[in-house]
Design a protein around this motif. Structure first.
Motif, short mmCIF file in Angstrom:
data_model
loop_
_atom_site.label_atom_id
_atom_site.label_comp_id
_atom_site.label_asym_id
_atom_site.label_seq_id
_atom_site.Cartn_x
_atom_site.Cartn_y
_atom_site.Cartn_z
N ALA A 8 18.23 15.57 -9.67
CA ALA A 8 18.67 16.63 -8.77
C ALA A 8 18.84 17.92 -9.57
O ALA A 8 19.49 17.94 -10.61
N ALA A 9 18.24 18.98 -9.08
CA ALA A 9 18.30 20.26 -9.77
C ALA A 9 19.67 20.90 -9.55
O ALA A 9 20.17 20.94 -8.43
N SER A 10 20.31 21.37 -10.63
CA SER A 10 21.58 22.08 -10.52
C SER A 10 21.39 23.59 -10.61
O SER A 10 22.20 24.35 -10.09
N GLU A 11 20.31 24.00 -11.28
CA GLU A 11 20.00 25.42 -11.38
C GLU A 11 18.53 25.62 -11.71
O GLU A 11 17.84 24.69 -12.14
N PHE A 12 18.05 26.82 -11.47
CA PHE A 12 16.67 27.18 -11.78
C PHE A 12 16.69 28.39 -12.72
O PHE A 12 17.68 29.12 -12.80
N THR A 91 19.26 32.64 -14.90
CA THR A 91 19.41 31.43 -14.11
C THR A 91 19.99 31.75 -12.73
O THR A 91 20.63 32.78 -12.53
N ILE A 92 19.74 30.83 -11.82
CA ILE A 92 20.33 30.90 -10.48
C ILE A 92 20.67 29.48 -10.06
O ILE A 92 19.90 28.54 -10.33
N SER A 93 21.81 29.29 -9.45
CA SER A 93 22.23 27.95 -9.05
C SER A 93 21.33 27.42 -7.94
O SER A 93 20.64 28.18 -7.26
N PHE A 94 21.36 26.11 -7.76
CA PHE A 94 20.57 25.47 -6.70
C PHE A 94 20.96 26.03 -5.34
O PHE A 94 20.10 26.38 -4.53
N THR A 95 22.28 26.12 -5.09
CA THR A 95 22.76 26.65 -3.81
C THR A 95 22.39 28.12 -3.66
O THR A 95 21.96 28.55 -2.58
N GLY A 96 22.55 28.88 -4.74
CA GLY A 96 22.19 30.30 -4.68
C GLY A 96 20.72 30.51 -4.41
O GLY A 96 20.33 31.41 -3.67
N CYS A 97 19.89 29.66 -5.00
CA CYS A 97 18.44 29.73 -4.77
C CYS A 97 18.12 29.44 -3.31
O CYS A 97 17.29 30.13 -2.71
N ALA A 98 18.77 28.42 -2.75
CA ALA A 98 18.52 28.06 -1.35
C ALA A 98 18.95 29.19 -0.42
O ALA A 98 18.23 29.52 0.54
N ILE A 99 20.10 29.80 -0.68
CA ILE A 99 20.58 30.89 0.16
C ILE A 99 19.65 32.09 0.06
O ILE A 99 19.29 32.71 1.08
N GLN A 100 19.23 32.42 -1.17
CA GLN A 100 18.32 33.56 -1.35
C GLN A 100 16.99 33.31 -0.65
O GLN A 100 16.45 34.20 0.02
N MET A 101 16.47 32.11 -0.76
CA MET A 101 15.21 31.76 -0.11
C MET A 101 15.33 31.88 1.41
O MET A 101 14.47 32.49 2.06
N CYS A 102 16.40 31.34 1.96
CA CYS A 102 16.59 31.34 3.41
C CYS A 102 16.73 32.75 3.96
O CYS A 102 16.08 33.12 4.94
N LEU A 103 17.56 33.57 3.31
CA LEU A 103 17.78 34.92 3.80
C LEU A 103 16.53 35.79 3.65
O LEU A 103 16.25 36.62 4.53
N SER A 104 15.79 35.62 2.56
CA SER A 104 14.55 36.39 2.39
C SER A 104 13.53 36.02 3.46
O SER A 104 12.89 36.90 4.05
N LEU A 105 13.37 34.71 3.71
CA LEU A 105 12.46 34.27 4.75
C LEU A 105 12.88 34.78 6.12
O LEU A 105 12.06 35.24 6.92
N SER A 106 14.18 34.70 6.39
CA SER A 106 14.68 35.09 7.71
C SER A 106 14.50 36.58 7.97
O SER A 106 13.99 36.98 9.03
N THR A 107 14.89 37.43 7.02
CA THR A 107 14.79 38.87 7.23
C THR A 107 13.33 39.33 7.28
O THR A 107 12.97 40.17 8.10
N GLY A 108 12.49 38.75 6.42
CA GLY A 108 11.07 39.12 6.46
C GLY A 108 10.41 38.71 7.76
O GLY A 108 9.61 39.46 8.33
N SER A 109 10.74 37.51 8.25
CA SER A 109 10.17 37.03 9.50
C SER A 109 10.66 37.85 10.69
O SER A 109 9.89 38.19 11.60
#
Length: 312
Positions: A8-12, A91-109
């Motif tokens: 399980a990834a903890s950070e990227f 680095t960015i945390s796993f949760t932070g990466c997920a939040i950033q991904m979701c918000l970027s996808l949502s606002t762009g869409s």
């Protein structure tokens, strides 16, 4: 595959421009200045459209939504990117990466849908002027904007959950400056077919479909404008949608250039620089285009600014 390689990834680690320190020091002041202009310009558009009663119309309601979207979109990644440009630890945390991904996808869409709604609004205003107040009521404006935000958020949450539930193997270095979903999926060692299918359906629904509706709206608008007898009337009709047309051309031309050009096996730094500039420059230019091309916005800004100084 051994269990040790599937953990399980903890950070990227966001690689970004870590191999080019001189470029990082160049991009930091440039992106900082553009981000500041984006915040100030879009905040000004929202404030003016709320404070001036003459701008309480569907067109400026949607423009205010577009400005809020641009602020949210850039704020999902620019602050962290600026920190990483000056920091050796990226680095960015796993949760932070997920939040950033979701918000970027949502606002762009959401922006894709909102631009199509704004084109439909211009179509009604120019082609159906007498029925426009009834057809584009305040309630319908709220429903269209709210549905766009809600549907795109739901879609983005689903795409993010499916992507981030995949197992990640080996190194966790994302070859991007943000947690862009395609860059993250390259690290997955599981079956990505479901995620790929979701992304494909979403791309079809949010790129060609809205663009087709925009083109259809402007074809009908152009046909109506050409039937206007006077040159003054034609210029006035076209001026009401020229700013929106410029934003649409800027938005879609950069997307088409980024995603339709031939893909190279090795990520080129020039492509990443262009991606950074596209992601920061486009939201910065939107309020500039609307303020330069729209007499009502300029007059409202002068009125609001003048009243503030008068109060002092």
């Amino acid at each position: 595959m051994e269990p040790s390689n599937r953990t399980a990834a903890s950070e990227f680690i966001l690689k970004g421009f870590s191999g080019y320190p001189a470029l990082e020091h160049l991009l930091f002041p440039l992106c900082s200045a553009m981000y500041l202009v984006t915040l100030l310009g879009n905040t000004a558009i929202v404030a003016v459209s709320m404070l001036d009663a003459r701008l309480h119309t569907p067109m400026y309601f949607f423009l205010g939504n577009l400005s809020v979207l641009d602020i949210c979109y850039t704020s999902t990644f620019v602050p962290l990117m600026l920190v990483h440009l000056l920091s050796p630890r990226k680095t960015i945390s796993f949760t932070g990466c997920a939040i950033q991904m979701c918000l970027s996808l949502s606002t762009g869409s959401t922006e894709c849908l909102l631009l199509a709604i704004m084109a439909y609004d211009r179509y009604l205003a120019i082609c159906q002027p007498l029925r426009y107040p009834v057809l584009m009521s305040h309630r319908l404006c709220l429903m269209l904007a709210g549905a766009s935000w809600a549907l795109c958020l739901f879609k983005s949450v689903a795409e993010t959950v499916i992507a981030m539930r995949l197992p990640f193997c080996g190194h966790r270095v994302i070859r991007h400056f943000t947690c862009e979903i395609l860059a993250v999926l390259k690290l997955a060692c599981g079956d990505t077919s479901v995620s790929d299918a979701f992304l494909l359906v979403g791309a079809i629904l949010l790129l060609p479909v809205p663009l087709s509706l925009i083109c259809l709206s402007y074809m009908l608008i152009l046909a109506t404008i050409l039937r206007v007898p006077s040159a003054t009337g034609r210029r006035k009709a076209f001026s009401t949608c020229s700013a929106h047309l410029a934003v649409v051309l800027l938005f879609y031309s950069t997307i088409i250039f980024m995603y339709m050009k031939p893909k190279s096996k090795e990520a080129r730094v020039s492509d990443q620089v262009f991606t950074v500039l596209y992601a920061v420059v486009t939201p910065m230019l939107n309020p500039i285009i609307y303020s330069l091309r729209n007499k009502e916005v300029k007059e409202a800004a002068r009125k609001v600014w003048g009243s503030r100084w008068a109060c002092r």
